[in-house]
Write a protein that holds these residues in place. Sequence first.
Motif, PDB file in Angstrom:
ATOM      1  N   UNK A   1       0.506  -1.078   0.093  1.00  6.46           N
ATOM      2  CA  UNK A   1      -0.642   0.189  -0.340  1.00  6.46           C
ATOM      3  C   UNK A   1       0.871   1.180  -0.239  1.00  6.46           C
ATOM      4  N   UNK A   2       0.518   2.149   0.893  1.00  5.51           N
ATOM      5  CA  UNK A   2       1.490   3.380   1.341  1.00  5.51           C
ATOM      6  C   UNK A   2       1.710   3.625   2.356  1.00  5.51           C
ATOM      7  N   UNK A   3       2.387   2.308   3.025  1.00  6.57           N
ATOM      8  CA  UNK A   3       3.708   2.179   3.827  1.00  6.57           C
ATOM      9  C   UNK A   3       4.806   3.247   3.685  1.00  6.57           C
ATOM     10  N   UNK A   4       5.429   3.890   2.746  1.00  4.96           N
ATOM     11  CA  UNK A   4       6.584   4.255   2.014  1.00  4.96           C
ATOM     12  C   UNK A   4       5.568   6.096   2.906  1.00  4.96           C
ATOM     13  N   UNK A   5       4.753   6.279   2.866  1.00  5.50           N
ATOM     14  CA  UNK A   5       4.325   7.786   2.994  1.00  5.50           C
ATOM     15  C   UNK A   5       4.905   8.921   3.866  1.00  5.50           C
ATOM     16  N   UNK A   6       4.567   8.113   4.879  1.00  7.20           N
ATOM     17  CA  UNK A   6       5.996   8.397   6.188  1.00  7.20           C
ATOM     18  C   UNK A   6       7.588   9.387   5.858  1.00  7.20           C
ATOM     19  N   UNK A   7       7.274   8.323   5.542  1.00  8.07           N
ATOM     20  CA  UNK A   7       8.901   7.925   5.273  1.00  8.07           C
ATOM     21  C   UNK A   7       9.484   8.990   4.814  1.00  8.07           C
ATOM     22  N   UNK A   8       8.387   8.841   2.513  1.00 10.69           N
ATOM     23  CA  UNK A   8       8.518   9.945   2.421  1.00 10.69           C
ATOM     24  C   UNK A   8       7.936  11.770   2.497  1.00 10.69           C
ATOM     25  N   UNK A   9       7.171  11.369   3.649  1.00  8.91           N
ATOM     26  CA  UNK A   9       7.297  12.715   4.947  1.00  8.91           C
ATOM     27  C   UNK A   9       7.854  13.631   4.519  1.00  8.91           C
ATOM     28  N   UNK A  10       8.604  12.978   5.449  1.00  9.06           N
ATOM     29  CA  UNK A  10      10.160  12.714   6.598  1.00  9.06           C
ATOM     30  C   UNK A  10      11.009  14.098   5.531  1.00  9.06           C
ATOM     31  N   UNK A  11      11.485  12.971   3.958  1.00  8.61           N
ATOM     32  CA  UNK A  11      12.274  13.477   2.914  1.00  8.61           C
ATOM     33  C   UNK A  11      11.448  14.976   3.097  1.00  8.61           C
ATOM     34  N   UNK A  12      10.196  15.001   2.536  1.00  5.04           N
ATOM     35  CA  UNK A  12       9.097  16.364   2.021  1.00  5.04           C
ATOM     36  C   UNK A  12       9.945  17.060   3.232  1.00  5.04           C
ATOM     37  N   UNK A  13       9.418  17.111   4.073  1.00  7.58           N
ATOM     38  CA  UNK A  13       9.941  17.944   5.523  1.00  7.58           C
ATOM     39  C   UNK A  13      11.304  18.873   4.882  1.00  7.58           C
ATOM     40  N   UNK A  14      11.907  17.728   4.873  1.00  3.71           N
ATOM     41  CA  UNK A  14      13.773  18.376   4.385  1.00  3.71           C
ATOM     42  C   UNK A  14      14.133  19.023   3.589  1.00  3.71           C
TER      43      UNK A  14
ATOM     44  N   UNK B   1      11.625  21.131   2.267  1.00  3.90           N
ATOM     45  CA  UNK B   1      10.400  22.077   2.298  1.00  3.90           C
ATOM     46  C   UNK B   1      11.819  23.209   3.655  1.00  3.90           C
ATOM     47  N   UNK B   2      12.863  22.463   4.210  1.00  4.51           N
ATOM     48  CA  UNK B   2      13.106  23.057   5.542  1.00  4.51           C
ATOM     49  C   UNK B   2      14.405  23.101   4.212  1.00  4.51           C
ATOM     50  N   UNK B   3      15.163  23.193   3.381  1.00  4.56           N
ATOM     51  CA  UNK B   3      16.342  23.390   2.165  1.00  4.56           C
ATOM     52  C   UNK B   3      15.808  24.684   0.830  1.00  4.56           C
ATOM     53  N   UNK B   4      14.674  24.684   1.046  1.00  3.34           N
ATOM     54  CA  UNK B   4      13.518  25.278  -0.526  1.00  3.34           C
ATOM     55  C   UNK B   4      13.351  26.842   0.047  1.00  3.34           C
ATOM     56  N   UNK B   5      14.471  27.838   0.709  1.00  6.44           N
ATOM     57  CA  UNK B   5      14.017  29.065   1.569  1.00  6.44           C
ATOM     58  C   UNK B   5      15.138  29.079   1.111  1.00  6.44           C
ATOM     59  N   UNK B   6      16.415  29.578  -0.073  1.00  9.89           N
ATOM     60  CA  UNK B   6      16.910  30.366  -0.003  1.00  9.89           C
ATOM     61  C   UNK B   6      16.148  31.860  -0.542  1.00  9.89           C
ATOM     62  N   UNK B   7      16.367  32.997  -0.329  1.00  3.50           N
ATOM     63  CA  UNK B   7      15.594  33.884  -0.894  1.00  3.50           C
ATOM     64  C   UNK B   7      15.907  35.183   0.275  1.00  3.50           C
ATOM     65  N   UNK B   8      15.440  36.309   0.002  1.00  5.14           N
ATOM     66  CA  UNK B   8      16.382  37.198   1.150  1.00  5.14           C
ATOM     67  C   UNK B   8      15.205  37.255   2.381  1.00  5.14           C
ATOM     68  N   UNK B   9      15.947  37.257   3.357  1.00  3.81           N
ATOM     69  CA  UNK B   9      17.297  37.515   3.855  1.00  3.81           C
ATOM     70  C   UNK B   9      18.365  36.388   3.952  1.00  3.81           C
ATOM     71  N   UNK B  10      17.639  35.150   3.375  1.00  2.30           N
ATOM     72  CA  UNK B  10      18.602  34.414   3.990  1.00  2.30           C
ATOM     73  C   UNK B  10      18.933  33.714   2.819  1.00  2.30           C
TER      74      UNK B  10
END
Length: 225
Positions: free
Chosen positions: A145-158, A160-169
């Motif tokens: 089924x979708x047992x990989x969804x929680x794992x991929x959810x953690x990956x996508x959260x990571x 999102x944390x890295x995808x914020x290269x804009x002023x002032x960061x």
Amino acid sequence: MGGEAWIAELERALQGVLRASSRDSGRQNPVADYLISRLRTRLPPHLPSHLQREAPVPGLAREKSWDVGLVYPEGPKLPPKPRLLLSLKSILRNPSGSWPNRLDDLVGEVSSVQMLFPEVVVRYVVVLDYGAPTKRKWVEQYPQGDELSPLYGRFKAGLRALSQRRPPLWAQGLVEGHWVIEVDSRKTPLLRDPVGTLQEGEAFLDALVEALRQREPLLFLGQGQ
């Protein structure tokens, strides 16, 4: 082409990625070709010829071939300069062990090029297979089924944390954005959400070109010189 045609084109590209050997250095080329074709329609006429697959770009530690690059001449006496770079990755095997490595690799590869070219626009595209097997005791085990969804959810959260290269960061190791392409190799078609994936991809490319316009406005005026 309309939306249905582009969905079919993306589906063919993904099939090419899944058919390729894991040892093939050009495994991501079908998706790279898809992205280049969509970028060409968004760029001024003098820029598409400078888009290329496996674009060699110097980094602080070593030269790296980026999956998609827009490397445009700086001037008659200066070397070409990378203006836009895309890194393409996939998780098609051993997802629990692969996703942390993908995040670490992303930080390392973008940091190296940003140290030399801090103004370059960098984005990330990744294919996630919800049917990806894991090898245990020499036997490949496939998810239920979708047992990989929680794992991929953690990956996508990571991501999102890295995808914020804009002023002032402006910290090195960050990217301007990412596009996650979710597939399931156990099913046909591969795409889990064909229409939603296409819409996210189009928005990703629109934002990519807008970031390039803001960073390098002269490229959008005449010949950019």
